[in-house]
Design a protein around this motif. Structure first.
Motif, PDB file in Angstrom:
ATOM      1  N   ASP A   1       6.188  -7.331  12.361  1.00  7.45           N
ATOM      2  CA  ASP A   1       6.494  -6.982  10.975  1.00  7.45           C
ATOM      3  C   ASP A   1       5.357  -6.198  10.340  1.00  7.45           C
ATOM      4  N   VAL A   2       5.693  -5.416   9.365  1.00 11.56           N
ATOM      5  CA  VAL A   2       4.713  -4.662   8.604  1.00 11.56           C
ATOM      6  C   VAL A   2       3.919  -5.634   7.746  1.00 11.56           C
ATOM      7  N   ARG A   3       2.605  -5.455   7.739  1.00 15.76           N
ATOM      8  CA  ARG A   3       1.743  -6.279   6.893  1.00 15.76           C
ATOM      9  C   ARG A   3       1.053  -5.382   5.880  1.00 15.76           C
ATOM     10  N   VAL A   4       0.932  -5.902   4.665  1.00 14.99           N
ATOM     11  CA  VAL A   4       0.420  -5.114   3.551  1.00 14.99           C
ATOM     12  C   VAL A   4      -0.650  -5.904   2.820  1.00 14.99           C
ATOM     13  N   PHE A   5      -1.681  -5.211   2.349  1.00 15.52           N
ATOM     14  CA  PHE A   5      -2.677  -5.776   1.448  1.00 15.52           C
ATOM     15  C   PHE A   5      -2.900  -4.752   0.349  1.00 15.52           C
ATOM     16  N   VAL A   6      -2.875  -5.193  -0.901  1.00 12.37           N
ATOM     17  CA  VAL A   6      -3.133  -4.306  -2.036  1.00 12.37           C
ATOM     18  C   VAL A   6      -4.188  -4.959  -2.925  1.00 12.37           C
ATOM     19  N   SER A   7      -5.164  -4.162  -3.357  1.00 15.79           N
ATOM     20  CA  SER A   7      -6.284  -4.699  -4.116  1.00 15.79           C
ATOM     21  C   SER A   7      -5.931  -5.101  -5.538  1.00 15.79           C
ATOM     22  N   ASP A   8      -4.937  -4.457  -6.130  1.00 14.23           N
ATOM     23  CA  ASP A   8      -4.531  -4.775  -7.501  1.00 14.23           C
ATOM     24  C   ASP A   8      -3.016  -4.626  -7.608  1.00 14.23           C
ATOM     25  N   ALA A   9      -2.326  -5.729  -7.405  1.00 16.74           N
ATOM     26  CA  ALA A   9      -0.861  -5.713  -7.391  1.00 16.74           C
ATOM     27  C   ALA A   9      -0.273  -5.356  -8.745  1.00 16.74           C
ATOM     28  N   VAL A  10      -0.981  -5.684  -9.817  1.00 14.92           N
ATOM     29  CA  VAL A  10      -0.473  -5.380 -11.157  1.00 14.92           C
ATOM     30  C   VAL A  10      -0.452  -3.874 -11.373  1.00 14.92           C
ATOM     31  N   ALA A  11      -1.554  -3.205 -11.077  1.00 11.95           N
ATOM     32  CA  ALA A  11      -1.621  -1.752 -11.246  1.00 11.95           C
ATOM     33  C   ALA A  11      -0.692  -1.041 -10.262  1.00 11.95           C
ATOM     34  N   ALA A  12      -0.628  -1.532  -9.028  1.00 11.79           N
ATOM     35  CA  ALA A  12       0.203  -0.895  -8.004  1.00 11.79           C
ATOM     36  C   ALA A  12       1.690  -1.014  -8.321  1.00 11.79           C
ATOM     37  N   ALA A  13       2.073  -2.017  -9.090  1.00 14.64           N
ATOM     38  CA  ALA A  13       3.478  -2.206  -9.437  1.00 14.64           C
ATOM     39  C   ALA A  13       4.016  -1.074 -10.304  1.00 14.64           C
ATOM     40  N   ASP A  14       3.124  -0.337 -10.937  1.00 18.22           N
ATOM     41  CA  ASP A  14       3.537   0.791 -11.779  1.00 18.22           C
ATOM     42  C   ASP A  14       3.358   2.134 -11.078  1.00 18.22           C
ATOM     43  N   SER A  15       3.190   2.108  -9.767  1.00 19.25           N
ATOM     44  CA  SER A  15       2.914   3.338  -9.028  1.00 19.25           C
ATOM     45  C   SER A  15       4.149   3.840  -8.294  1.00 19.25           C
ATOM     46  N   ALA A  16       4.014   5.009  -7.702  1.00 23.13           N
ATOM     47  CA  ALA A  16       5.097   5.564  -6.890  1.00 23.13           C
ATOM     48  C   ALA A  16       5.358   4.706  -5.658  1.00 23.13           C
ATOM     49  N   TYR A  17       4.375   3.915  -5.256  1.00 27.22           N
ATOM     50  CA  TYR A  17       4.513   3.062  -4.073  1.00 27.22           C
ATOM     51  C   TYR A  17       4.950   1.632  -4.423  1.00 27.22           C
ATOM     52  N   ALA A  18       5.384   1.401  -5.624  1.00 31.05           N
ATOM     53  CA  ALA A  18       5.792   0.066  -6.067  1.00 31.05           C
ATOM     54  C   ALA A  18       6.780  -0.625  -5.129  1.00 31.05           C
ATOM     55  N   PRO A  19       7.777   0.078  -4.548  1.00 28.45           N
ATOM     56  CA  PRO A  19       8.704  -0.613  -3.639  1.00 28.45           C
ATOM     57  C   PRO A  19       8.000  -1.251  -2.430  1.00 28.45           C
ATOM     58  N   LEU A  20       6.878  -0.680  -2.039  1.00 30.48           N
ATOM     59  CA  LEU A  20       6.118  -1.213  -0.917  1.00 30.48           C
ATOM     60  C   LEU A  20       5.536  -2.586  -1.238  1.00 30.48           C
ATOM     61  N   PHE A  21       5.224  -2.813  -2.500  1.00 31.87           N
ATOM     62  CA  PHE A  21       4.580  -4.050  -2.917  1.00 31.87           C
ATOM     63  C   PHE A  21       5.536  -5.039  -3.569  1.00 31.87           C
TER      64      PHE A  21
END
Length: 181
Positions: free
Chosen positions: A70-90
């Motif tokens: 499975d794909v594994r993901v780590f994001v440093s700031d999930a709150v900020a990333a949720a408003d990004s173009a990559y939001a579906p990834l997180f």
């Protein structure tokens, strides 16, 4: 604000590991969609493929796949990333930590404020902000980057590009990453 993306794959193993860049356009999408694209970028299904994503001055993310895993993901700031173009990834990652007040109750926009007539006996402590990283901090452990490094970089507020370069120095791909900038 600009995005920086790079896709890397190691050749060899251990101290003899060399990283190379993989030419692929990263499209925003679900982890499974991105995983399929990463898997298709290399000839060997057992070779790990790592996508490095940065949002200037806001966050960094690492996406890894190894063949059928499975794909594994780590994001440093999930709150900020949720408003990004990559939001579906997180979107499927556990929710980011909440702001917690001195009484242990969750705060934020919906928190109740004290009545105007109430005067606190002492000055209240500022709220404690818990870590906002999300995902799998151990996704690089077997390659030589302990989870503690990812969590420390996420919590330090370091510039995303400096954080990914530090991760690259630990794993040996910093030069390749910098050549792609």
């Amino acid at each position: 604000m600009a995005y920086f993306t790079a896709v890397l794959s190691p050749e060899g193993s251990g101290d003899d590991r060399d990283w190379r860049s993989v030419d692929i356009d990263l499209e925003a999408g679900s982890p499974d969609e991105l995983g399929d694209a990463l898997r298709g970028a290399v000839d060997d299904d057992d070779v790990p493929v790592l996508a490095v994503l940065e949002r200037e001055d806001e966050w960094f993310a690492l996406v890894r796949t190894d063949g059928g895993v499975d794909v594994r993901v780590f994001v440093s700031d999930a709150v900020a990333a949720a408003d990004s173009a990559y939001a579906p990834l997180f979107a499927e990652l556990p929710p980011a930590a909440a702001v917690v007040g001195e009484d242990g109750a969750e705060g934020g926009a919906g928190a109740s404020e004290p009545d105007e007539d109430e005067v606190p006996a002492t000055r209240p402590e500022p709220p404690v902000v818990e870590d906002v990283w999300a995902g799998d901090p151990e996704l690089l452990t077997d390659l030589g980057c302990p989870a503690e490094v990812l969590v420390r970089l996420a919590g330090s507020g370091a510039d995303p590009s400096a954080a990914t370069v530090e991760i690259g120095e630990v794993l040996g791909f910093a030069d390749v990453l910098e050549s792609l900038r």
